[in-house]
Design a protein around this motif. Structure first.
Motif, PDB file in Angstrom:
ATOM      1  N   PRO A  40       0.813  -1.224   0.000  1.00 22.11           N
ATOM      2  CA  PRO A  40       0.000   0.000   0.000  1.00 22.11           C
ATOM      3  C   PRO A  40       0.846   1.274   0.000  1.00 22.11           C
ATOM      4  O   PRO A  40       2.055   1.245   0.254  1.00 22.11           O
ATOM      5  CB  PRO A  40      -0.801  -0.114   1.300  1.00 22.11           C
ATOM      6  CG  PRO A  40       0.086  -0.904   2.201  1.00 22.11           C
ATOM      7  CD  PRO A  40       0.803  -1.893   1.318  1.00 22.11           C
ATOM      8  N   GLU A  41       0.180   2.362  -0.250  1.00 24.80           N
ATOM      9  CA  GLU A  41       0.807   3.680  -0.138  1.00 24.80           C
ATOM     10  C   GLU A  41       1.247   3.902   1.309  1.00 24.80           C
ATOM     11  O   GLU A  41       0.597   3.447   2.253  1.00 24.80           O
ATOM     12  CB  GLU A  41      -0.197   4.758  -0.553  1.00 24.80           C
ATOM     13  CG  GLU A  41       0.383   6.167  -0.576  1.00 24.80           C
ATOM     14  CD  GLU A  41      -0.633   7.226  -0.956  1.00 24.80           C
ATOM     15  OE1 GLU A  41      -0.223   8.229  -1.537  1.00 24.80           O
ATOM     16  OE2 GLU A  41      -1.843   7.044  -0.667  1.00 24.80           O
ATOM     17  N   TYR A  42       2.369   4.586   1.477  1.00 29.08           N
ATOM     18  CA  TYR A  42       2.891   4.947   2.799  1.00 29.08           C
ATOM     19  C   TYR A  42       3.151   3.738   3.704  1.00 29.08           C
ATOM     20  O   TYR A  42       3.145   3.866   4.933  1.00 29.08           O
ATOM     21  CB  TYR A  42       1.944   5.920   3.530  1.00 29.08           C
ATOM     22  CG  TYR A  42       1.724   7.235   2.851  1.00 29.08           C
ATOM     23  CD1 TYR A  42       2.771   7.954   2.295  1.00 29.08           C
ATOM     24  CD2 TYR A  42       0.437   7.791   2.761  1.00 29.08           C
ATOM     25  CE1 TYR A  42       2.560   9.168   1.667  1.00 29.08           C
ATOM     26  CE2 TYR A  42       0.217   9.008   2.145  1.00 29.08           C
ATOM     27  CZ  TYR A  42       1.285   9.699   1.592  1.00 29.08           C
ATOM     28  OH  TYR A  42       1.077  10.908   0.984  1.00 29.08           O
ATOM     29  N   ARG A 148       0.731  -5.772 -19.938  1.00 24.38           N
ATOM     30  CA  ARG A 148       1.138  -4.452 -19.468  1.00 24.38           C
ATOM     31  C   ARG A 148       0.469  -4.124 -18.141  1.00 24.38           C
ATOM     32  O   ARG A 148      -0.724  -4.361 -17.955  1.00 24.38           O
ATOM     33  CB  ARG A 148       0.777  -3.383 -20.497  1.00 24.38           C
ATOM     34  CG  ARG A 148       1.177  -1.963 -20.084  1.00 24.38           C
ATOM     35  CD  ARG A 148       0.722  -0.929 -21.088  1.00 24.38           C
ATOM     36  NE  ARG A 148       1.396  -1.100 -22.367  1.00 24.38           N
ATOM     37  CZ  ARG A 148       1.096  -0.389 -23.461  1.00 24.38           C
ATOM     38  NH1 ARG A 148       0.135   0.529 -23.415  1.00 24.38           N
ATOM     39  NH2 ARG A 148       1.757  -0.598 -24.580  1.00 24.38           N
ATOM     40  N   VAL A 149       1.262  -3.537 -17.232  1.00 18.54           N
ATOM     41  CA  VAL A 149       0.767  -3.108 -15.926  1.00 18.54           C
ATOM     42  C   VAL A 149       0.911  -1.599 -15.828  1.00 18.54           C
ATOM     43  O   VAL A 149       1.990  -1.051 -16.078  1.00 18.54           O
ATOM     44  CB  VAL A 149       1.546  -3.790 -14.778  1.00 18.54           C
ATOM     45  CG1 VAL A 149       1.025  -3.306 -13.427  1.00 18.54           C
ATOM     46  CG2 VAL A 149       1.453  -5.306 -14.892  1.00 18.54           C
ATOM     47  N   GLY A 150      -0.169  -0.917 -15.463  1.00 20.13           N
ATOM     48  CA  GLY A 150      -0.150   0.533 -15.306  1.00 20.13           C
ATOM     49  C   GLY A 150      -0.075   0.924 -13.847  1.00 20.13           C
ATOM     50  O   GLY A 150      -0.713   0.306 -12.995  1.00 20.13           O
ATOM     51  N   LEU A 151       0.691   1.972 -13.552  1.00 16.91           N
ATOM     52  CA  LEU A 151       0.933   2.409 -12.172  1.00 16.91           C
ATOM     53  C   LEU A 151       0.164   3.690 -11.853  1.00 16.91           C
ATOM     54  O   LEU A 151       0.194   4.658 -12.615  1.00 16.91           O
ATOM     55  CB  LEU A 151       2.427   2.642 -11.942  1.00 16.91           C
ATOM     56  CG  LEU A 151       3.337   1.427 -12.145  1.00 16.91           C
ATOM     57  CD1 LEU A 151       4.797   1.841 -11.995  1.00 16.91           C
ATOM     58  CD2 LEU A 151       2.983   0.313 -11.165  1.00 16.91           C
ATOM     59  N   SER A 152      -0.513   3.667 -10.709  1.00 19.57           N
ATOM     60  CA  SER A 152      -1.168   4.861 -10.183  1.00 19.57           C
ATOM     61  C   SER A 152      -1.066   4.817  -8.669  1.00 19.57           C
ATOM     62  O   SER A 152      -0.709   3.783  -8.095  1.00 19.57           O
ATOM     63  CB  SER A 152      -2.641   4.910 -10.613  1.00 19.57           C
ATOM     64  OG  SER A 152      -3.394   3.889  -9.958  1.00 19.57           O
ATOM     65  N   ILE A 153      -1.382   5.928  -8.031  1.00 16.10           N
ATOM     66  CA  ILE A 153      -1.307   6.006  -6.570  1.00 16.10           C
ATOM     67  C   ILE A 153      -2.518   6.776  -6.045  1.00 16.10           C
ATOM     68  O   ILE A 153      -2.730   7.937  -6.397  1.00 16.10           O
ATOM     69  CB  ILE A 153      -0.018   6.715  -6.102  1.00 16.10           C
ATOM     70  CG1 ILE A 153       1.229   5.966  -6.588  1.00 16.10           C
ATOM     71  CG2 ILE A 153       0.003   6.855  -4.582  1.00 16.10           C
ATOM     72  CD1 ILE A 153       2.528   6.741  -6.376  1.00 16.10           C
ATOM     73  N   CYS A 154      -3.314   6.134  -5.230  1.00 17.98           N
ATOM     74  CA  CYS A 154      -4.356   6.745  -4.399  1.00 17.98           C
ATOM     75  C   CYS A 154      -5.180   7.809  -5.126  1.00 17.98           C
ATOM     76  O   CYS A 154      -6.048   7.480  -5.931  1.00 17.98           O
ATOM     77  CB  CYS A 154      -3.717   7.298  -3.123  1.00 17.98           C
ATOM     78  SG  CYS A 154      -4.890   7.562  -1.755  1.00 17.98           S
ATOM     79  N   PRO A 175      -1.990   1.443  -5.223  1.00 15.33           N
ATOM     80  CA  PRO A 175      -1.645   1.490  -3.802  1.00 15.33           C
ATOM     81  C   PRO A 175      -2.213   2.777  -3.212  1.00 15.33           C
ATOM     82  O   PRO A 175      -2.148   3.834  -3.836  1.00 15.33           O
ATOM     83  CB  PRO A 175      -0.114   1.506  -3.805  1.00 15.33           C
ATOM     84  CG  PRO A 175       0.258   2.094  -5.132  1.00 15.33           C
ATOM     85  CD  PRO A 175      -0.821   1.691  -6.094  1.00 15.33           C
ATOM     86  N   ALA A 176      -2.794   2.677  -2.008  1.00 18.92           N
ATOM     87  CA  ALA A 176      -3.532   3.830  -1.509  1.00 18.92           C
ATOM     88  C   ALA A 176      -3.525   3.897   0.010  1.00 18.92           C
ATOM     89  O   ALA A 176      -3.219   2.924   0.703  1.00 18.92           O
ATOM     90  CB  ALA A 176      -4.977   3.785  -2.016  1.00 18.92           C
ATOM     91  N   ALA A 177      -3.904   5.084   0.493  1.00 25.14           N
ATOM     92  CA  ALA A 177      -4.184   5.308   1.911  1.00 25.14           C
ATOM     93  C   ALA A 177      -5.418   6.205   1.978  1.00 25.14           C
ATOM     94  O   ALA A 177      -5.396   7.280   2.563  1.00 25.14           O
ATOM     95  CB  ALA A 177      -2.989   5.946   2.616  1.00 25.14           C
ATOM     96  N   LEU A 203      -6.005  -3.930  -9.308  1.00 28.19           N
ATOM     97  CA  LEU A 203      -5.564  -4.442  -8.014  1.00 28.19           C
ATOM     98  C   LEU A 203      -5.272  -3.251  -7.113  1.00 28.19           C
ATOM     99  O   LEU A 203      -4.393  -2.445  -7.412  1.00 28.19           O
ATOM    100  CB  LEU A 203      -4.316  -5.305  -8.176  1.00 28.19           C
ATOM    101  CG  LEU A 203      -3.752  -5.966  -6.908  1.00 28.19           C
ATOM    102  CD1 LEU A 203      -4.720  -7.021  -6.369  1.00 28.19           C
ATOM    103  CD2 LEU A 203      -2.385  -6.587  -7.192  1.00 28.19           C
ATOM    104  N   ALA A 204      -6.024  -3.138  -6.019  1.00 27.82           N
ATOM    105  CA  ALA A 204      -5.899  -1.994  -5.123  1.00 27.82           C
ATOM    106  C   ALA A 204      -5.465  -2.455  -3.744  1.00 27.82           C
ATOM    107  O   ALA A 204      -6.055  -3.367  -3.172  1.00 27.82           O
ATOM    108  CB  ALA A 204      -7.231  -1.252  -5.028  1.00 27.82           C
ATOM    109  N   SER A 205      -4.435  -1.800  -3.233  1.00 29.14           N
ATOM    110  CA  SER A 205      -3.844  -2.176  -1.939  1.00 29.14           C
ATOM    111  C   SER A 205      -3.917  -0.983  -1.007  1.00 29.14           C
ATOM    112  O   SER A 205      -3.315   0.057  -1.277  1.00 29.14           O
ATOM    113  CB  SER A 205      -2.388  -2.594  -2.161  1.00 29.14           C
ATOM    114  OG  SER A 205      -1.750  -2.887  -0.953  1.00 29.14           O
TER     115      SER A 205
END
Length: 265
Positions: A40-42, A148-154, A175-177, A203-205
């Protein structure tokens, strides 16, 4: 098919404790056969103050957090998408909120710096990431055997143009908080929308619980298929969710409803 897993944590303000938790959960996920693991984020630190992350920020290419991620990927022989860690920024008093991706040999393949910085204020609840984070600029994807995998954050989740700019992906990771307030209202809706409109797995973490700094995060880490169905979900607390990236299902959906080919803009 590739099995993927999202790690959910309730990170504290102690880096060593969070690294120990991440290690335990990564080992468990790999032990269940997952070949791509998302933190996850952070995950290394949910500080008592926003500025606490400045004290642990690492230069790109070296430092304990980066060495940990590389070693875990190498020892477990898996892809690791390292949630986010703070990397040093050229701006004084700020860091980059960065996702680093390591391949099964422990080699860093790509880096994504969070583009959209969260700002929210309602009553006593207030957040402003731009005070301590420098925004990124580059859309980032990478290739695996599953596509292909795409990257994003929260907070990126609210900006669909970012996901369109990735091009066709088999998997998008988030990945998120997310805060409890915004997560309860919008998290699942936005995740499922990104999966449906891009006809890919998401996929969200998340961070998922009450932190020592008083912040409460929403959790609900999940895997969503290209039809928008939730395959697996963990509401709260530390743990993991996992599932298969089914290339045949993805192609069937895109063939029966070729929305990506119907785009005009």
């Amino acid at each position: 098919m590739m099995k993927v897993a999202a790690i959910q944590m309730v990170s504290s303000n102690v880096l060593a404790d969070n690294m120990a938790t991440a290690k335990r959960l990564l080992i468990a996920a790999a032990g269940e056969g997952a070949g791509l693991l998302l933190l996850p984020e952070y995950w290394p630190l949910m500080g008592l103050q926003d500025t606490d992350k400045l004290a642990i920020a690492e230069p790109a290419g070296s430092g304990p957090m980066q060495e940990f991620l590389a070693e875990m990927a190498r020892s477990l022989k898996v892809w690791i998408i390292g949630g986010t860690i703070p990397l040093q920024s050229a701006e004084a008093g700020k860091v980059m909120n960065s996702t680093l991706v390591f391949d099964p040999q422990g080699v860093q393949r790509v880096r994504y710096d969070k583009i959209h910085l969260f700002g929210f204020s309602k009553g006593e609840e207030s957040y402003e990431e731009a005070r301590t984070i420098t925004a990124g600029e580059q859309v980032t994807t990478f290739e695996t055997d599953a596509g292909r995998v795409g990257l994003s954050i929260c907070y990126d989740l609210r900006f669909p143009e970012l996901f369109r700019a990735m091009g066709p992906c088999s998997l998008i990771v988030v990945p998120a908080a997310f805060t409890y307030t915004t997560g309860q209202a919008h998290w699942e809706i936005l995740l499922r929308a990104r999966a449906i409109e891009n006809q890919c797995y998401v996929l969200a973490s998340g961070q998922g619980g009450k932190h020592l700094n008083g912040r409460r995060t929403w959790g609900h880490s999940m895997l969503i298929d290209p039809w928008g169905k939730i395959v697996a979900e963990l509401p709260e607390g530390e743990g993991m969710v996992s599932g298969e990236i089914d290339a045949e299902l993805l192609q069937q959906i895109r063939a029966s409803l070729p929305a990506l080919q119907h785009r005009k803009l």
